[in-house]
Design an enzyme around this catalytic site. Structure first.
Site, mmCIF file in Angstrom:
data_model
loop_
_atom_site.group_PDB
_atom_site.id
_atom_site.type_symbol
_atom_site.label_atom_id
_atom_site.label_comp_id
_atom_site.label_asym_id
_atom_site.label_seq_id
_atom_site.Cartn_x
_atom_site.Cartn_y
_atom_site.Cartn_z
ATOM 1 C CG ASP A 299 -2.008 -0.757 1.053
ATOM 2 O OD1 ASP A 299 -2.241 -1.613 0.106
ATOM 3 O OD2 ASP A 299 -3.201 -0.981 2.009
ATOM 4 C CG HIS B 63 1.493 0.143 4.911
ATOM 5 N ND1 HIS B 63 1.036 -0.877 5.684
ATOM 6 C CD2 HIS B 63 0.532 0.768 4.573
ATOM 7 C CE1 HIS B 63 -0.273 -0.850 5.716
ATOM 8 N NE2 HIS B 63 -0.613 0.237 5.268
ATOM 9 C CG HIS C 62 -4.788 2.563 -1.560
ATOM 10 N ND1 HIS C 62 -5.769 1.606 -0.938
ATOM 11 C CD2 HIS C 62 -3.945 2.908 -0.366
ATOM 12 C CE1 HIS C 62 -5.366 1.622 0.331
ATOM 13 N NE2 HIS C 62 -4.451 2.425 0.917
#
Length: 290
Positions: A108, A257, A159
């Site tokens: 992400d 992440h 996202h």
């Protein structure tokens, strides 16, 4: 008469003192209770991030589901949120029919923190493909990174623009968040965004899943995760390495992440270890259908 009057005054004074003392004691107890409640609430908040990707209550508010999982150390698919049948909406947290040692790395990317180039270097060196779920701010800051991702065979997924909780928005606003992010990717980098989406914060409901499916997106949750997004409180390289040793399973979709220094430092060793254990790294494009 004088003595009687004085006696009454004294008794009244004693009574008032007792009332005042009782009241003060009550206030003190109330203050202690409030203090304890505040401390308890603070501890719950502090513990929330630690539990976020391990054991959470799932439902955060009426009409909102938050993706959760419960880890196990037997290299089996974890227990996860099961309020909604994901198969109805092209939504995945594992490869549903995978019986072999296959894994699908996902990252992400809300913003750039200087570690994405190193992550891409490791993936290139190891000849591993991954998926990067990006926001509009990340695209704006990292146009060349997006171009590199696409050139090197990675998925660039959606996202959303502002990373808002999708169940709190109208269908119209959610569509705009998704479309604007995808269109900006094409405009800024020259590359089309792949039709995979990760709901911000893992928050969703049946309505949002139905919407994303109608827009041609596969929704991607996760079966492995840990608290790596706090740049000021990193878990450390060894924690990441050990996490993958303990919890990787067939068809796993780990959430990582890009802002994490620990991830950047551990990734090469993580991939090397998993390859030694017989795992193959695949693209989300190879997910089995239900």
């Amino acid at each position: 008469l004088f003595r009687s009057t004085m006696k009454s005054i004294c008794m009244t004074a004693v009574f008032l003192v007792m009332v005042l003392l009782t009241a003060c004691q009550g206030l003190a107890e109330k203050k202690n209770v409030q203090s304890n409640e505040t401390t308890s609430s603070t501890l719950r908040l502090l513990n929330t991030d630690q539990q976020k990707y391990q054991e959470t209550s799932g439902e955060t508010a009426q009409g909102i589901e938050r993706w959760w999982l419960k880890r196990n150390e037997n290299h089996q698919t974890p227990e996860v949120s099961d309020h909604i049948d994901l198969s109805k909406y092209d939504a995945y947290y594992v490869n549903p029919k995978c019986k072999k040692k296959k894994i699908f790395l996902t990252f992400d990317c809300g913003y750039e923190n200087g570690f994405t180039p190193k992550i891409l270097d490791v993936l290139k060196k190891q000849k591993v493909v991954a998926a990067f779920f990006v926001t509009k701010p990340f695209i704006r800051e990292g146009r060349e990174l997006i171009r590199r991702m696409k050139k090197e065979g990675h998925i660039v997924g959606n996202h959303t623009v502002h990373h808002k909780s999708m169940p709190t928005l109208s269908d119209r606003d959610n569509k705009q968040e998704i479309i604007d992010c995808a269109e900006y990717c094409k405009e800024a980098t020259g590359y089309e965004m792949d039709h995979f989406i990760r709901p911000p914060m893992g928050e969703y409901n049946e309505k949002t899943l139905k919407l994303t499916k109608s827009m041609g997106y596969k929704t991607i949750f996760w079966s492995m995760a840990y608290v790596d997004f706090d740049v000021n409180k990193q878990p450390g390289k060894q924690y990441v390495v050990e996490h993958f040793k303990k919890y990787t399973h067939n068809g796993a979709i780990p959430l990582m992440h890009n802002v994490s220094q620990s991830n950047a430092e551990a990734l090469d060793e993580v991939i090397t270890n998993l390859k030694k254990e017989g795992y193959q790294f695949e693209s989300l494009k190879k997910l089995s259908s239900y």
